[in-house]
Design a protein around this motif. Structure first.
Motif, PDB file in Angstrom:
ATOM      1  N   LEU A  68      37.887  29.244  52.234  1.00 58.23           N
ATOM      2  CA  LEU A  68      38.995  30.161  52.054  1.00 58.23           C
ATOM      3  C   LEU A  68      38.724  31.294  53.127  1.00 58.23           C
ATOM      4  O   LEU A  68      37.687  31.421  53.797  1.00 58.23           O
ATOM      5  CB  LEU A  68      38.786  30.959  50.672  1.00 58.23           C
ATOM      6  CG  LEU A  68      37.439  31.544  50.171  1.00 58.23           C
ATOM      7  CD1 LEU A  68      37.259  32.775  51.030  1.00 58.23           C
ATOM      8  CD2 LEU A  68      37.633  31.618  48.568  1.00 58.23           C
ATOM      9  N   THR A  69      39.930  31.784  53.466  1.00 53.25           N
ATOM     10  CA  THR A  69      39.852  33.050  54.170  1.00 53.25           C
ATOM     11  C   THR A  69      40.330  34.028  53.425  1.00 53.25           C
ATOM     12  O   THR A  69      41.512  34.012  52.748  1.00 53.25           O
ATOM     13  CB  THR A  69      40.846  32.956  55.427  1.00 53.25           C
ATOM     14  OG1 THR A  69      40.349  31.749  56.338  1.00 53.25           O
ATOM     15  CG2 THR A  69      40.894  34.064  56.268  1.00 53.25           C
ATOM     16  N   VAL A  70      39.874  35.304  53.310  1.00 52.42           N
ATOM     17  CA  VAL A  70      39.849  36.401  52.316  1.00 52.42           C
ATOM     18  C   VAL A  70      41.132  37.356  53.340  1.00 52.42           C
ATOM     19  O   VAL A  70      40.814  37.670  54.410  1.00 52.42           O
ATOM     20  CB  VAL A  70      38.795  37.253  52.009  1.00 52.42           C
ATOM     21  CG1 VAL A  70      39.242  38.414  51.196  1.00 52.42           C
ATOM     22  CG2 VAL A  70      38.000  36.385  51.205  1.00 52.42           C
ATOM     23  N   MET A  71      42.002  37.767  52.554  1.00 49.98           N
ATOM     24  CA  MET A  71      43.061  38.371  53.211  1.00 49.98           C
ATOM     25  C   MET A  71      43.492  39.710  52.199  1.00 49.98           C
ATOM     26  O   MET A  71      44.222  39.562  51.281  1.00 49.98           O
ATOM     27  CB  MET A  71      44.367  37.639  53.463  1.00 49.98           C
ATOM     28  CG  MET A  71      44.235  36.488  54.300  1.00 49.98           C
ATOM     29  SD  MET A  71      45.548  35.457  54.564  1.00 49.98           S
ATOM     30  CE  MET A  71      45.002  34.139  55.458  1.00 49.98           C
ATOM     31  N   ARG A  97      36.135  24.306  42.696  1.00 55.65           N
ATOM     32  CA  ARG A  97      35.637  25.264  41.807  1.00 55.65           C
ATOM     33  C   ARG A  97      34.552  26.404  42.322  1.00 55.65           C
ATOM     34  O   ARG A  97      34.701  27.467  41.881  1.00 55.65           O
ATOM     35  CB  ARG A  97      34.734  24.437  40.529  1.00 55.65           C
ATOM     36  CG  ARG A  97      35.686  23.699  39.704  1.00 55.65           C
ATOM     37  CD  ARG A  97      35.085  22.909  38.597  1.00 55.65           C
ATOM     38  NE  ARG A  97      35.934  22.093  38.155  1.00 55.65           N
ATOM     39  CZ  ARG A  97      36.966  22.522  37.117  1.00 55.65           C
ATOM     40  NH1 ARG A  97      37.380  23.529  36.947  1.00 55.65           N
ATOM     41  NH2 ARG A  97      37.874  21.488  36.651  1.00 55.65           N
ATOM     42  N   ARG A  98      33.890  26.061  43.478  1.00 55.24           N
ATOM     43  CA  ARG A  98      33.140  26.689  44.062  1.00 55.24           C
ATOM     44  C   ARG A  98      33.813  27.908  44.995  1.00 55.24           C
ATOM     45  O   ARG A  98      33.759  28.882  45.086  1.00 55.24           O
ATOM     46  CB  ARG A  98      31.899  26.164  45.061  1.00 55.24           C
ATOM     47  CG  ARG A  98      31.158  27.123  45.833  1.00 55.24           C
ATOM     48  CD  ARG A  98      30.374  28.086  44.737  1.00 55.24           C
ATOM     49  NE  ARG A  98      29.728  29.200  45.680  1.00 55.24           N
ATOM     50  CZ  ARG A  98      29.679  30.557  45.290  1.00 55.24           C
ATOM     51  NH1 ARG A  98      30.041  30.828  44.066  1.00 55.24           N
ATOM     52  NH2 ARG A  98      29.232  31.263  46.109  1.00 55.24           N
ATOM     53  N   VAL A  99      35.032  27.220  45.575  1.00 53.45           N
ATOM     54  CA  VAL A  99      35.808  28.200  46.497  1.00 53.45           C
ATOM     55  C   VAL A  99      36.527  29.220  45.387  1.00 53.45           C
ATOM     56  O   VAL A  99      36.698  30.154  45.727  1.00 53.45           O
ATOM     57  CB  VAL A  99      36.867  27.335  47.069  1.00 53.45           C
ATOM     58  CG1 VAL A  99      37.995  28.130  47.654  1.00 53.45           C
ATOM     59  CG2 VAL A  99      36.061  26.382  48.176  1.00 53.45           C
ATOM     60  N   LEU A 100      36.688  28.702  44.111  1.00 55.19           N
ATOM     61  CA  LEU A 100      37.596  29.684  43.165  1.00 55.19           C
ATOM     62  C   LEU A 100      36.473  30.566  42.761  1.00 55.19           C
ATOM     63  O   LEU A 100      37.077  31.913  42.696  1.00 55.19           O
ATOM     64  CB  LEU A 100      38.184  29.159  42.177  1.00 55.19           C
ATOM     65  CG  LEU A 100      39.337  28.069  42.657  1.00 55.19           C
ATOM     66  CD1 LEU A 100      39.809  27.322  41.223  1.00 55.19           C
ATOM     67  CD2 LEU A 100      40.535  28.950  43.140  1.00 55.19           C
ATOM     68  N   ASP A 101      35.180  30.375  42.587  1.00 56.02           N
ATOM     69  CA  ASP A 101      34.229  31.249  42.310  1.00 56.02           C
ATOM     70  C   ASP A 101      33.890  32.401  43.397  1.00 56.02           C
ATOM     71  O   ASP A 101      34.236  33.817  43.297  1.00 56.02           O
ATOM     72  CB  ASP A 101      32.920  30.784  42.056  1.00 56.02           C
ATOM     73  CG  ASP A 101      32.988  30.153  40.676  1.00 56.02           C
ATOM     74  OD1 ASP A 101      33.695  30.148  39.984  1.00 56.02           O
ATOM     75  OD2 ASP A 101      32.039  29.179  40.678  1.00 56.02           O
ATOM     76  N   MET A 102      34.106  31.850  44.712  1.00 58.09           N
ATOM     77  CA  MET A 102      34.088  32.635  45.821  1.00 58.09           C
ATOM     78  C   MET A 102      35.056  33.670  46.116  1.00 58.09           C
ATOM     79  O   MET A 102      35.102  34.804  46.291  1.00 58.09           O
ATOM     80  CB  MET A 102      34.100  31.883  47.249  1.00 58.09           C
ATOM     81  CG  MET A 102      32.553  31.134  47.338  1.00 58.09           C
ATOM     82  SD  MET A 102      32.665  29.660  48.504  1.00 58.09           S
ATOM     83  CE  MET A 102      33.252  30.789  50.114  1.00 58.09           C
ATOM     84  N   ALA A 103      36.355  33.073  45.546  1.00 59.86           N
ATOM     85  CA  ALA A 103      37.533  34.086  45.733  1.00 59.86           C
ATOM     86  C   ALA A 103      37.391  35.299  44.616  1.00 59.86           C
ATOM     87  O   ALA A 103      37.578  36.497  44.889  1.00 59.86           O
ATOM     88  CB  ALA A 103      39.016  33.340  45.513  1.00 59.86           C
ATOM     89  N   GLN A 104      36.991  35.028  43.479  1.00 59.73           N
ATOM     90  CA  GLN A 104      36.626  35.785  42.487  1.00 59.73           C
ATOM     91  C   GLN A 104      35.659  37.118  42.883  1.00 59.73           C
ATOM     92  O   GLN A 104      35.790  38.215  42.442  1.00 59.73           O
ATOM     93  CB  GLN A 104      36.239  35.248  40.959  1.00 59.73           C
ATOM     94  CG  GLN A 104      36.398  36.134  39.824  1.00 59.73           C
ATOM     95  CD  GLN A 104      36.057  35.631  38.789  1.00 59.73           C
ATOM     96  OE1 GLN A 104      35.483  34.501  38.545  1.00 59.73           O
ATOM     97  NE2 GLN A 104      36.640  36.060  37.414  1.00 59.73           N
ATOM     98  N   GLU A 105      34.419  36.363  43.362  1.00 55.54           N
ATOM     99  CA  GLU A 105      33.285  37.166  43.711  1.00 55.54           C
ATOM    100  C   GLU A 105      33.837  38.335  45.032  1.00 55.54           C
ATOM    101  O   GLU A 105      33.068  39.262  44.923  1.00 55.54           O
ATOM    102  CB  GLU A 105      32.307  36.441  44.402  1.00 55.54           C
ATOM    103  CG  GLU A 105      31.601  35.555  43.107  1.00 55.54           C
ATOM    104  CD  GLU A 105      30.633  34.398  43.856  1.00 55.54           C
ATOM    105  OE1 GLU A 105      30.655  34.442  45.046  1.00 55.54           O
ATOM    106  OE2 GLU A 105      30.234  33.504  43.113  1.00 55.54           O
ATOM    107  N   ARG A 106      34.898  37.679  45.633  1.00 45.54           N
ATOM    108  CA  ARG A 106      35.309  38.773  46.723  1.00 45.54           C
ATOM    109  C   ARG A 106      36.554  39.534  46.364  1.00 45.54           C
ATOM    110  O   ARG A 106      37.228  40.259  47.037  1.00 45.54           O
ATOM    111  CB  ARG A 106      35.730  37.851  47.785  1.00 45.54           C
ATOM    112  CG  ARG A 106      34.329  37.163  48.337  1.00 45.54           C
ATOM    113  CD  ARG A 106      34.577  36.324  49.453  1.00 45.54           C
ATOM    114  NE  ARG A 106      33.409  35.444  49.969  1.00 45.54           N
ATOM    115  CZ  ARG A 106      33.017  34.757  50.838  1.00 45.54           C
ATOM    116  NH1 ARG A 106      33.929  34.922  51.963  1.00 45.54           N
ATOM    117  NH2 ARG A 106      31.939  34.117  51.058  1.00 45.54           N
ATOM    118  N   GLY A 107      37.046  39.507  45.224  1.00 49.59           N
ATOM    119  CA  GLY A 107      37.859  40.636  44.722  1.00 49.59           C
ATOM    120  C   GLY A 107      39.200  40.041  44.833  1.00 49.59           C
ATOM    121  O   GLY A 107      40.209  41.036  44.830  1.00 49.59           O
TER     122      GLY A 107
END
Length: 309
Positions: A68-71, A97-107
């Motif tokens: 993912l890329t966070v924007m 599932r790990r990518v979605l966890d990462m997205a949640q961790e990064r707000g």
């Protein structure tokens, strides 16, 4: 994303590094049926988001990838793929599932992606909903441009390159990149500052801006010259879009080109198809979480890619 899902497989996930590119690149080329290297895109993604992409390993061997890329409050997922011999083992599910966890961790409240027909069922199981279609449109080599008429039709718009405008800007105050970021945020709906800064740093000569007589920004377009890609390309006025595409065609002559057109922007589809672009394939633009308040996909004339929106 490519590949279906089946029985779960014991795998390990770790962050991708540039040292993985020699293995990951052919994996992606095979999974997506693309003869062109993904390496330039992977390098850009890792520069923007150094820990945002993963490799899935089975007995130490990379067999899958995605990230993912966070924007701002939005995460854009891309390049989810699994080696053909290792599909239907639950690897794509584990990656997602790990990518979605990462997205949640990064707000990130919202997650976006562009799903292949093969990948869409998995995303639907994870709660994603379809918002739009995003097509790959191609213009073959050897086609005459007809660019002069496009550029000359709209005398009320002035064209310049980001490189030229950056050269005129002093050290104090906001520069043209900041202006593009603010314009893009209002049209696209999230903060893509790191993505746009990456394109600006790489090749500002092929980063074009269209301004009205008062100097207001009406749109911008990046030509990714190494890959022949048109985009990111965002405009608030169709006249600005026409003159920007005309400039790209004028510069590239009869070279092959490709663009990622949202189905929501029928003006873009008419504009590109009128210049010899034809639809090669379509992905489903999908969302998990709240819709972007400022997102107006009819103002997106071409995405940067299926990993950067």
């Amino acid at each position: 994303m490519t590949g279906g899902e089946g029985k779960a497989s014991a795998i390990s996930l770790r962050a991708m590094t540039t040292g993985d590119l020699a293995v990951v690149d052919p994996l992606l080329m095979a999974a997506y049926g693309n003869p062109k290297t993904f390496e330039p895109r992977l390098k850009r993604l890792l520069r923007i988001e150094p820990e945002g992409y993963l490799v899935a390993c089975e007995e130490g061997r990379p067999v899958g990838t995605g990230g993912l890329t966070v924007m701002g409050k939005v995460a854009y997922v891309g390049l989810v793929a699994v080696d053909k011999e290792h599909q239907r083992k639950g690897i794509a599910s584990a990656l997602m599932r790990r990518v979605l966890d990462m997205a949640q961790e990064r707000g990130c409240a919202t997650v976006l992606l562009d799903a292949s027909p093969e990948g869409r069922p998995l995303y639907e199981k994870l709660g994603f909903i379809a918002e739009d279609m995003a097509g790959v449109w191609k213009r073959p080599e050897g086609m005459a441009a007809g660019a002069a008429a496009m550029v000359n039709d709209y005398h009320n718009w002035s064209l310049s390159s980001l490189a030229l405008e950056m050269g005129r800007t002093g050290a104090d105050g906001p520069g043209p990149v900041d202006e593009v970021v603010a314009f893009d945020r209002g049209c696209w709906g999230a903060d893509r500052s790191r993505t746009l800064a990456s394109f600006a740093a790489d090749d500002p000569v092929h980063f074009f801006l269209a301004r009205d007589p008062a100097g207001r920004l009406g749109g911008y377009c990046v030509h990714q010259s190494a890959d022949g890609l048109v985009g990111p390309f965002v405009c608030a006025d169709h006249g600005a879009a026409r003159i920007l595409l005309g400039k790209i065609l004028e510069k590239k002559g009869e070279a092959a080109l490709m663009a990622y057109l949202p189905a929501a922007n029928q003006d873009a589809i008419r504009l590109f198809s009128g210049q010899g672009f034809t639809l090669a394939r379509s992905n489903t633009h999908m969302r998990l979480g709240p819709a972007l308040a400022g997102s107006r996909r009819r103002l997106i004339y071409s995405q940067a890619s299926f990993a950067l929106g």
